[in-house]
Scaffold this motif. Sequence first.
Motif, PDB file in Angstrom:
ATOM      1  N   SER A  62       1.839  24.981  18.186  1.00 23.71           N
ATOM      2  CA  SER A  62       1.914  24.674  19.886  1.00 23.71           C
ATOM      3  C   SER A  62       3.241  25.252  20.170  1.00 23.71           C
ATOM      4  N   VAL A  63       4.448  24.765  19.357  1.00 25.76           N
ATOM      5  CA  VAL A  63       5.595  25.363  19.733  1.00 25.76           C
ATOM      6  C   VAL A  63       5.743  26.746  19.751  1.00 25.76           C
ATOM      7  N   LEU A  64       5.327  27.212  18.696  1.00 26.47           N
ATOM      8  CA  LEU A  64       5.722  28.760  18.522  1.00 26.47           C
ATOM      9  C   LEU A  64       4.619  29.620  19.488  1.00 26.47           C
ATOM     10  N   VAL A  65       3.770  29.198  20.246  1.00 22.80           N
ATOM     11  CA  VAL A  65       2.917  29.774  21.325  1.00 22.80           C
ATOM     12  C   VAL A  65       3.226  29.453  22.408  1.00 22.80           C
ATOM     13  N   ASP A  66       4.377  28.898  22.777  1.00 22.06           N
ATOM     14  CA  ASP A  66       4.685  27.991  24.277  1.00 22.06           C
ATOM     15  C   ASP A  66       3.640  27.406  24.790  1.00 22.06           C
ATOM     16  N   GLY A  67       2.880  26.360  23.916  1.00 21.04           N
ATOM     17  CA  GLY A  67       1.819  25.658  24.452  1.00 21.04           C
ATOM     18  C   GLY A  67       2.352  24.411  25.043  1.00 21.04           C
ATOM     19  N   ASP A  68       1.544  23.441  25.414  1.00 15.24           N
ATOM     20  CA  ASP A  68       1.943  22.239  26.136  1.00 15.24           C
ATOM     21  C   ASP A  68       2.191  21.289  25.005  1.00 15.24           C
ATOM     22  N   MET A  69       3.299  20.822  24.493  1.00 16.03           N
ATOM     23  CA  MET A  69       3.418  20.059  23.434  1.00 16.03           C
ATOM     24  C   MET A  69       3.096  18.779  23.909  1.00 16.03           C
ATOM     25  N   ASN A  70       3.068  17.983  24.934  1.00 16.39           N
ATOM     26  CA  ASN A  70       2.765  16.714  25.303  1.00 16.39           C
ATOM     27  C   ASN A  70       1.284  16.553  25.074  1.00 16.39           C
TER      28      ASN A  70
ATOM     29  N   ARG B  48      -4.729  26.151  27.077  1.00 15.54           N
ATOM     30  CA  ARG B  48      -5.847  26.779  26.446  1.00 15.54           C
ATOM     31  C   ARG B  48      -5.455  27.068  24.896  1.00 15.54           C
ATOM     32  N   ARG B  49      -4.319  27.750  24.706  1.00 15.45           N
ATOM     33  CA  ARG B  49      -3.766  27.844  23.502  1.00 15.45           C
ATOM     34  C   ARG B  49      -3.453  26.636  22.669  1.00 15.45           C
ATOM     35  N   THR B  50      -3.074  25.553  23.408  1.00 10.60           N
ATOM     36  CA  THR B  50      -2.964  24.167  22.553  1.00 10.60           C
ATOM     37  C   THR B  50      -4.108  23.504  22.004  1.00 10.60           C
ATOM     38  N   VAL B  51      -5.100  23.507  22.947  1.00  9.77           N
ATOM     39  CA  VAL B  51      -6.401  22.768  22.610  1.00  9.77           C
ATOM     40  C   VAL B  51      -6.994  23.582  21.714  1.00  9.77           C
ATOM     41  N   SER B  52      -6.897  25.021  21.852  1.00  9.55           N
ATOM     42  CA  SER B  52      -7.464  26.074  20.580  1.00  9.55           C
ATOM     43  C   SER B  52      -6.769  25.574  19.450  1.00  9.55           C
ATOM     44  N   LEU B  53      -5.639  25.536  19.081  1.00  6.95           N
ATOM     45  CA  LEU B  53      -5.038  25.013  17.727  1.00  6.95           C
ATOM     46  C   LEU B  53      -5.202  23.588  17.567  1.00  6.95           C
ATOM     47  N   GLU B  54      -5.397  22.549  18.288  1.00 16.43           N
ATOM     48  CA  GLU B  54      -5.609  21.459  18.175  1.00 16.43           C
ATOM     49  C   GLU B  54      -7.141  21.171  17.392  1.00 16.43           C
TER      50      GLU B  54
ATOM     51  N   LEU C 114      -1.707  34.147  12.085  1.00 16.12           N
ATOM     52  CA  LEU C 114      -1.910  35.380  12.897  1.00 16.12           C
ATOM     53  C   LEU C 114      -2.218  35.095  14.289  1.00 16.12           C
ATOM     54  N   PHE C 115      -2.524  33.879  14.680  1.00 19.09           N
ATOM     55  CA  PHE C 115      -2.696  33.633  16.140  1.00 19.09           C
ATOM     56  C   PHE C 115      -1.212  33.602  16.855  1.00 19.09           C
ATOM     57  N   VAL C 116      -0.359  33.136  16.078  1.00 17.20           N
ATOM     58  CA  VAL C 116       1.071  33.379  16.638  1.00 17.20           C
ATOM     59  C   VAL C 116       1.656  34.766  16.785  1.00 17.20           C
ATOM     60  N   LEU C 117       1.277  35.418  15.757  1.00 17.68           N
ATOM     61  CA  LEU C 117       1.886  36.665  15.677  1.00 17.68           C
ATOM     62  C   LEU C 117       1.414  37.402  16.749  1.00 17.68           C
ATOM     63  N   VAL C 118      -0.033  37.540  16.835  1.00 16.95           N
ATOM     64  CA  VAL C 118      -0.760  38.055  18.320  1.00 16.95           C
ATOM     65  C   VAL C 118      -0.261  37.848  19.586  1.00 16.95           C
ATOM     66  N   TYR C 119       0.164  36.414  19.520  1.00 15.68           N
ATOM     67  CA  TYR C 119       0.649  36.015  20.872  1.00 15.68           C
ATOM     68  C   TYR C 119       2.254  36.502  21.068  1.00 15.68           C
ATOM     69  N   LYS C 120       2.968  36.481  19.986  1.00  9.17           N
ATOM     70  CA  LYS C 120       4.200  37.050  20.101  1.00  9.17           C
ATOM     71  C   LYS C 120       4.337  38.512  20.229  1.00  9.17           C
ATOM     72  N   MET C 121       3.245  39.180  19.701  1.00 11.60           N
ATOM     73  CA  MET C 121       3.337  40.838  20.225  1.00 11.60           C
ATOM     74  C   MET C 121       2.712  41.172  21.545  1.00 11.60           C
ATOM     75  N   CYS C 122       1.416  40.280  21.978  1.00  7.84           N
ATOM     76  CA  CYS C 122       0.802  40.727  23.103  1.00  7.84           C
ATOM     77  C   CYS C 122       1.061  39.811  24.199  1.00  7.84           C
ATOM     78  N   GLY C 123       0.986  38.361  23.850  1.00 11.80           N
ATOM     79  CA  GLY C 123       0.991  37.618  25.076  1.00 11.80           C
ATOM     80  C   GLY C 123       2.344  37.104  25.414  1.00 11.80           C
ATOM     81  N   LYS C 124       3.421  37.216  24.648  1.00 11.19           N
ATOM     82  CA  LYS C 124       4.631  36.762  25.198  1.00 11.19           C
ATOM     83  C   LYS C 124       5.303  37.463  26.455  1.00 11.19           C
TER      84      LYS C 124
ATOM     85  N   TYR D 205       3.332  35.758  29.562  1.00 11.29           N
ATOM     86  CA  TYR D 205       3.788  34.313  29.838  1.00 11.29           C
ATOM     87  C   TYR D 205       5.200  34.444  30.298  1.00 11.29           C
ATOM     88  N   LYS D 206       6.239  35.405  29.981  1.00  8.07           N
ATOM     89  CA  LYS D 206       7.413  35.639  30.863  1.00  8.07           C
ATOM     90  C   LYS D 206       7.242  36.037  32.087  1.00  8.07           C
ATOM     91  N   GLN D 207       6.227  36.955  32.381  1.00 12.09           N
ATOM     92  CA  GLN D 207       5.842  37.511  33.937  1.00 12.09           C
ATOM     93  C   GLN D 207       5.289  36.220  34.624  1.00 12.09           C
TER      94      GLN D 207
END
Length: 373
Positions: A122-130, A264-270, A312-322, A325-327
């Motif tokens: 969750s940290v690697l995909v900028d999820g909600d850590m709480n 959503r990314r957080t719940v998916s990983l959880e 792979l989830f994290v890799l795709v996010y870093k390449m496409c979703g990051k 998220y910044k925008q």
Amino acid sequence: MAGSAQPPAAAAAAGGGGPDGGSVAGGGEAFGDRSLSQGLSVLVGLALCVTMLGLGCAVELGQLGQQLRRPVGLLLALLGQFVAMPLLAFLLALIFALDEVAAVAVLLCGCCPGGNLSNLMSVLVDGDMNLSIIMTASSTLLALFLMPLCLWVYSRHWINTALVQLLPLGAVSLTLGSTLLPIGLGVLIRYRHPRAADLLVKISLWSLLVTLVILFILTGTMLGPDLIAHIPASVYAIAVLMPLAGYALGYGLATVFKMPPHCRRTVSLETGCQNVQLCTAILKLTFPPELIGSMYMFPLLYALFQSAEAGLFVLVYKMCGKESYKQDTLGEEEDTDISYKKLKEEEVADTSYGTVTSEEHNSIQMEVTQTAL
């Protein structure tokens, strides 16, 4: 499908026929080696205690209070870990026609609570850590009651087999109950010594990786190809599909609740990441090795593929979703700046209202002088 009754002695000796023609519980003789069995039990028990201690150190009492007032994380943990995943494990066991030994291992993994791997991812995909920590902790506490219940409900299909009749639900509950002590100790450490708690969280995450590697090496070198040969291809297929489907179910569940993308990314990983240390401990500590046999390896296979797919989830996010998220974050900051500028303009307008300038003051004095003349 191995749904027919068979004598317990025959079941213990044969371990049931696998769908690929081999004995799924094969390798029980090797697992029955006393020194190997005891060594693995000690390693698994210690790893579980360290993991649960790290989970407790990640929980803050203030966060628990907020979640009790608005228990969205608790509800998502309930639906994801004890509704979606057990049902998914049951359906996969039916679709691939697993016998009772493989089915119990798959069901046990599906009924486990969330694991610490999801917190790291969750940290690697900028999820909600709480949200991630609360879901993991909530599912672990709920597992004390709901995990034995789910196992009892979904194992009814194989009830006429020896292994399911001997399913140690009491031992499962006892193992789950024993995890509450390190969790409570971790919460106390977080409350009294926050810096020490942060260090223990990191240690627990590293212990997760090290333990899995050691277990793979020990079982692979000591049992060798004989162990792998007794695991059917269908079990490998489930180990690949189950975490992937869990990630998809979690994302869909968060979408239904109309949660923001990072949640959503957080719940998916959880949802897709299971506590494989707990599953391994239950299989190792509560089942006779001659019965469970090579299916002791299933949670390790699940851990391997859930980690690879999460990577792979994290890799795709870093390449496409990051970038998106910044925008989104930049857009929120720009909106804040615009609002601030408007507020400053309004303040300037308010302070100038009703004041008299120097030019207006001079003009008033000139008009008064001319009237006097």
